[in-house]
Design a protein around this motif. Structure first.
Motif, PDB file in Angstrom:
ATOM      1  N   THR A 331       0.889  -1.048  -0.053  1.00 38.75           N
ATOM      2  CA  THR A 331       0.047  -0.081  -0.093  1.00 38.75           C
ATOM      3  C   THR A 331       0.696   1.246  -0.009  1.00 38.75           C
ATOM      4  OG1 THR A 331      -0.180   0.328   2.348  1.00 38.75           O
ATOM      5  CG2 THR A 331      -1.898  -1.092   1.181  1.00 38.75           C
ATOM      6  N   SER A 332       0.231   2.377  -0.330  1.00 36.52           N
ATOM      7  CA  SER A 332       0.903   3.798  -0.368  1.00 36.52           C
ATOM      8  C   SER A 332       1.391   4.289   1.074  1.00 36.52           C
ATOM      9  CB  SER A 332       0.259   4.815  -1.243  1.00 36.52           C
ATOM     10  OG  SER A 332      -1.065   4.813  -0.682  1.00 36.52           O
ATOM     11  N   GLN A 333       0.488   3.895   2.044  1.00 37.66           N
ATOM     12  CA  GLN A 333       0.392   4.286   3.430  1.00 37.66           C
ATOM     13  C   GLN A 333       0.038   3.210   4.483  1.00 37.66           C
ATOM     14  OE1 GLN A 333      -2.925   7.468   4.206  1.00 37.66           O
ATOM     15  NE2 GLN A 333      -2.460   7.761   2.246  1.00 37.66           N
ATOM     16  N   PRO A 334       0.128   3.507   5.707  1.00 34.65           N
ATOM     17  CA  PRO A 334      -0.368   2.448   6.406  1.00 34.65           C
ATOM     18  C   PRO A 334      -1.870   2.248   6.284  1.00 34.65           C
ATOM     19  CG  PRO A 334       1.295   3.692   7.683  1.00 34.65           C
ATOM     20  CD  PRO A 334       1.097   4.282   6.428  1.00 34.65           C
ATOM     21  N   ALA A 335      -2.595   1.086   6.265  1.00 43.26           N
ATOM     22  CA  ALA A 335      -3.907   0.998   5.926  1.00 43.26           C
ATOM     23  C   ALA A 335      -4.343  -0.325   6.150  1.00 43.26           C
ATOM     24  CB  ALA A 335      -4.065   1.489   4.526  1.00 43.26           C
ATOM     25  N   ALA A 357      -1.550  -3.082   6.820  1.00 40.84           N
ATOM     26  CA  ALA A 357      -0.142  -3.016   6.129  1.00 40.84           C
ATOM     27  C   ALA A 357       0.681  -1.676   7.039  1.00 40.84           C
ATOM     28  CB  ALA A 357      -0.224  -2.309   4.755  1.00 40.84           C
ATOM     29  N   THR A 358       1.808  -2.297   7.664  1.00 43.18           N
ATOM     30  CA  THR A 358       2.358  -1.350   8.504  1.00 43.18           C
ATOM     31  C   THR A 358       3.919  -0.909   7.930  1.00 43.18           C
ATOM     32  OG1 THR A 358       3.682  -3.180   9.721  1.00 43.18           O
ATOM     33  CG2 THR A 358       1.455  -2.548  10.207  1.00 43.18           C
ATOM     34  N   LEU A 363       5.131  -1.394   4.403  1.00 44.58           N
ATOM     35  CA  LEU A 363       3.713  -1.327   3.757  1.00 44.58           C
ATOM     36  C   LEU A 363       3.302  -2.486   3.036  1.00 44.58           C
ATOM     37  CD1 LEU A 363       3.679   2.606   3.058  1.00 44.58           C
ATOM     38  CD2 LEU A 363       2.851   1.430   5.081  1.00 44.58           C
ATOM     39  N   THR A 364       4.067  -3.697   3.039  1.00 44.61           N
ATOM     40  CA  THR A 364       3.695  -4.903   2.300  1.00 44.61           C
ATOM     41  C   THR A 364       3.007  -5.815   3.256  1.00 44.61           C
ATOM     42  OG1 THR A 364       5.700  -5.967   2.997  1.00 44.61           O
ATOM     43  CG2 THR A 364       5.826  -4.726   0.951  1.00 44.61           C
ATOM     44  N   GLN A 383      -7.756  -4.232  -1.854  1.00 49.04           N
ATOM     45  CA  GLN A 383      -7.966  -2.749  -1.675  1.00 49.04           C
ATOM     46  C   GLN A 383      -7.542  -2.071  -0.615  1.00 49.04           C
ATOM     47  OE1 GLN A 383     -12.279  -2.346  -2.238  1.00 49.04           O
ATOM     48  NE2 GLN A 383     -12.351  -0.024  -1.722  1.00 49.04           N
ATOM     49  N   ALA A 384      -7.053  -1.099  -0.541  1.00 51.07           N
ATOM     50  CA  ALA A 384      -6.406  -0.320   0.546  1.00 51.07           C
ATOM     51  C   ALA A 384      -7.510   0.613   1.050  1.00 51.07           C
ATOM     52  CB  ALA A 384      -5.119   0.339   0.254  1.00 51.07           C
ATOM     53  N   LEU A 385      -8.086   0.309   2.428  1.00 52.89           N
ATOM     54  CA  LEU A 385      -9.265   0.868   2.826  1.00 52.89           C
ATOM     55  C   LEU A 385      -8.766   2.375   3.798  1.00 52.89           C
ATOM     56  CD1 LEU A 385     -11.106  -1.997   4.096  1.00 52.89           C
ATOM     57  CD2 LEU A 385     -11.475  -0.911   1.998  1.00 52.89           C
ATOM     58  N   PRO A 386      -9.505   3.530   3.352  1.00 50.91           N
ATOM     59  CA  PRO A 386     -10.911   3.612   2.670  1.00 50.91           C
ATOM     60  C   PRO A 386     -10.800   3.815   1.404  1.00 50.91           C
ATOM     61  CG  PRO A 386     -10.352   5.617   3.928  1.00 50.91           C
ATOM     62  CD  PRO A 386      -9.211   4.529   4.105  1.00 50.91           C
ATOM     63  N   GLY A 387      -9.419   3.785   0.664  1.00 47.13           N
ATOM     64  CA  GLY A 387      -9.438   4.079  -0.764  1.00 47.13           C
ATOM     65  C   GLY A 387     -10.338   3.535  -1.589  1.00 47.13           C
TER      66      GLY A 387
END
Length: 733
Positions: A331-335, A357-358, A363-364, A383-387
């Motif tokens: 992900t692009s940021q923690p999510a 993802a941390t 973030l993998t 899907q990386a929420l809430p995106g």
């Protein structure tokens, strides 16, 4: 001289790019800097509304600009032409035919060039109705009768709606309109827009930009646009050296953006604004490469990616068995990440898994999915929420135990070294074969080689290693392959450093951590540090993955009964699993070759000692391989194949160690997928090799097909375009 102004550039970022979310930084509160060029050099990735929000409203109309402002674009783009009476108007084409009803209103004035019409004549045209016909899903009654605006009208409109929105102005065909630049500067100055943060100038015309360089303040950026044919066949270094004389950035066609392109720009502190990027998948791809802004017809899509988490480097499935699989993404940021798995591509009935993802794992995130059906195609999406951005893929589970099913495998290694960087065509050719799985045979990165991700090698910290994996994941061909089938990944030396021995290399644990972060690997394998494992494809094939790095003695140690590459525990495991295997074909994945001498004299890295090259060479690991070879022969094992890479050329070898005229096992060598090209060497004769084929000088991969019905193993070597260079059918004994 080049103008000194930059677009929101932070000098500290440009000299050493910040590793966003680095765990050390979070723990200590200090900035951890990273070498990678593949990150923006600006404070934010700019959203440039291409011709306004032209995906939703007729381009270059006040309606399109208003929608862009509502969608929170940073810039609205204007293409400028000049009328017959010297007025600057916003329109893309040099003719009026495509976006207005000029042909109806002025039927006798073909080809309806802008320069042949006065502003009053142009104001009689309808610039909106065409859009309603072309894009009925976005049609609106108010678009009928929209007018082509002048530059002054656009400025007045933006000031009224949101004065914070800046203008991104292109001088179109400036050689056709003498005095265009002077008139443009005059209007902007009069309206208070000739200042930093209010306007950027762009053009395909170098002459126009050089002219503007002397007309506008130094801190207003100039952007050189590039189409593919402007760069094709040219040296990128020369292209950027020239542009850097007058421009602060480049606006390339999106197809031109590669790690090498980004590096050339960012090394010169030049921003990269590709055009025209219209889907979120394309936007994510450009973001993964480190662009500094994008032209898009759909600014709301990029605005969302700037605000919410998204899947940044594709997805993958791996370590697939008959009833389970491991899914991976970043992900692009923690999510919180949601994985859905279904037999149905519509996901009406799905298995749902979630995991956070941390930063600890860059973030993998990986999840194991169980309870699957054997020999079944599964679809997944993440899907990386809430995106809202989603990435989808598919994989096939292995057949049930005792079942015999046809199988197609692709394999290869050596990717991203010796000056070769993404994209790599071989991955697309592999995907086109629709294999049951991909065996990545080591050197999945080159952590010790210079690339845009780590321009000053070797990789020294976990951020460097992570950056290498992200760099290879910028390759759309690799993402295509990983999202179309499952992968079994092996590490070799360049995941850490050349020819390393795990117990004696200080960076081994760092390289191992990055490797297991970026490949879908079972927790029980990564947590134990073993990596070696057996996977079964019914009774058709057993795959034995070796770990040739973690347990080995130093390459320089003289060979003997006490020297090991595998370690005693792994060696005993291999013999036990081979003995218990009732699969028709036994495939042993070794990252290093058997009889091709590798490494250096007196420090042989593969099994062979190379004493046929240097009779005094006492190194290698032949004693240990002799034990494996003897075990295969003593137990009368048939259809044993070793799959290797590492030497950067293709080789097919069969072995008769006891010289009785019977083939006891075979070795299949492929590569490189994308690294330096090697040359075939003389085979070490210890195990009785018979070379069936050897070819170098091209990027390649291997294909292995097992057909239980025909009792046949087919082996192919294909080049990066998919062309077959070697084909042979071996009988299943």
């Amino acid at each position: 001289m080049k103008k000194t102004g930059m677009i929101g550039l932070s000098l500290s970022l440009s000299l050493g790019l910040l590793a966003n979310y680095a765990p050390e930084a979070m723990a200590t509160g200090k900035q951890v800097k990273q070498q990678s060029m593949l990150q923006p050099i600006v404070d934010q990735v700019d959203v440039i509304a291409h011709r306004g929000a032209s995906g939703y409203a007729p381009e270059h109309t006040l309606a399109a600009y208003e929608k862009a402002i509502q969608m929170k674009a940073d810039y609205i783009e204007l293409d400028l032409h000049m009328t017959k009476d010297g007025q600057l108007i916003a329109i893309h084409d040099s003719t009026l035919a495509r976006t207005t009803n000029a042909e109806e209103v002025y039927p006798d004035r073909a080809p309806w060039r802008v320069k042949d019409f006065t502003l009053a004549e142009i104001k009689k045209l309808d610039a909106g109705s065409w859009f309603n016909k072309a894009y009925p899903e976005y049609a609106k009654k108010q678009y009928v009768g929209e007018k082509i605006p002048t530059l002054q009208e656009v400025i007045d409109f933006v000031k009224k709606k949101d004065p914070k929105v800046a203008l991104y102005i292109e001088t179109k065909d400036p050689d056709v309109y003498p005095g265009m630049e002077e008139k443009l500067v005059e209007i902007l100055k009069k309206n208070g827009y000739l200042k930093k943060g209010k306007v950027i100038f762009q053009s395909f015309s170098e002459a126009s930009l050089r002219k503007l360089q002397h007309l506008v303040p130094e801190d207003i950026p100039l952007i050189q646009l590039y189409s593919p044919d402007m760069i094709q066949g040219k040296n990128l270094d020369d292209v950027f050296n020239r542009a850097a004389e007058y421009a602060e950035g480049v606006g390339p066609d999106k197809s031109l953006v590669t790690p090498a392109f980004i590096q050339e720009a960012h090394e010169r502190h030049m921003v990269v604004h590709p055009y025209t990027v219209n889907t979120q998948d394309e936007m994510v791809e450009q973001l993964s490469l480190g662009v500094d802004g994008m032209f898009t017809n759909y600014p709301d899509q990029l605005v969302e990616l700037n605000k919410k988490p998204y899947i940044s480097h594709g997805a993958a499935s791996g370590e697939v068995a008959d009833t389970s699989a491991v899914l991976w993404t970043r992900t692009s940021q923690p999510a919180k990440v949601r994985f859905e798995v279904s037999e149905d591509a519509s996901f009406k009935k799905a298995i749902v898994k979630t995991k956070k993802a941390t930063s600890e794992h860059d973030l993998t995130v990986q999840v194991k999915v169980t309870g699957l059906k054997p020999d079944t195609i599964y679809y997944y999406r993440v899907q990386a929420l809430p995106g809202s951005h989603q990435v989808s893929g598919r994989f096939k589970t292995a057949p049930a135990e005792n079942e015999l099913k046809p199988l197609t495998i692709v394999w290869g290694g050596d990717t991203g070294g010796q000056g070769q960087i993404p994209p790599f065509k071989s991955f697309a050719a592999m995907a086109d074969l629709k294999p049951d799985f991909f065996l990545f045979s080591g050197d999945t990165i080159y952590a010790d080689n210079a690339t845009p991700a780590v321009p000053n090698p070797p990789s020294k910290n976990i951020e460097d290693f992570w950056a290498k994996y992200k760099e290879n994941r910028t390759d759309p061909n690799l993402r295509k392959l990983l999202q179309s089938t499952s992968v079994y990944a092996i590490w070799d030396d360049h995941e850490v450093t050349n020819d390393f021995s795990g117990p004696f290399e200080p960076l081994a644990s760092t390289g191992f951590r990055a490797f297991t972060d970026y490949w879908p690997i079972l927790d029980e394998r990564s947590s134990s540090g073993k990596l070696y494992h057996k996977f079964s494809w019914g009774d058709t094939l057993d795959l034995f993955i070796l770990n040739n790095r973690s347990y080995r003695d130093p390459d320089t140690k003289p060979d003997g009964q006490d020297k090991t590459m595998l370690g005693q525990e792994q060696l005993e495991w291999l013999k036990k699993e081979l003995l218990n295997s009732d699969a028709q074909v036994k495939l042993i994945a070794s990252s290093v070759p058997i009889s091709i001498p590798t490494g250096k004299p007196n420090a042989r890295d593969g099994w062979a000692n190379g004493n046929n090259i240097n009779p005094d060479d006492k190194t290698g690991y032949e004693h240990e391989f002799a034990e494996i070879s003897k075990f295969i022969m003593e137990n009368k094992m048939k259809n044993v194949y070793f799959v290797t890479a590492d030497v950067h050329y293709a080789d097919i070898i069969q072995y008769d160690p006891d010289h009785n005229g019977t083939v006891d096992y075979r070795e299949l060598v492929s590569g490189p997928i994308g690294a330096g090209l090697g040359q075939p060497s003389t085979l070490d004769p210890t195990f009785g090799p018979d070379q069936l084929y050897a070819e170098s000088g091209f990027f390649n991969f291997g294909v292995l097909k097992v057909d239980p019905g025909l009792k046949q193993v087919t082996v192919e070597i294909r080049d990066e375009n998919g062309t077959v260079h070697f084909h042979h059918d071996f009988p299943i004994e």
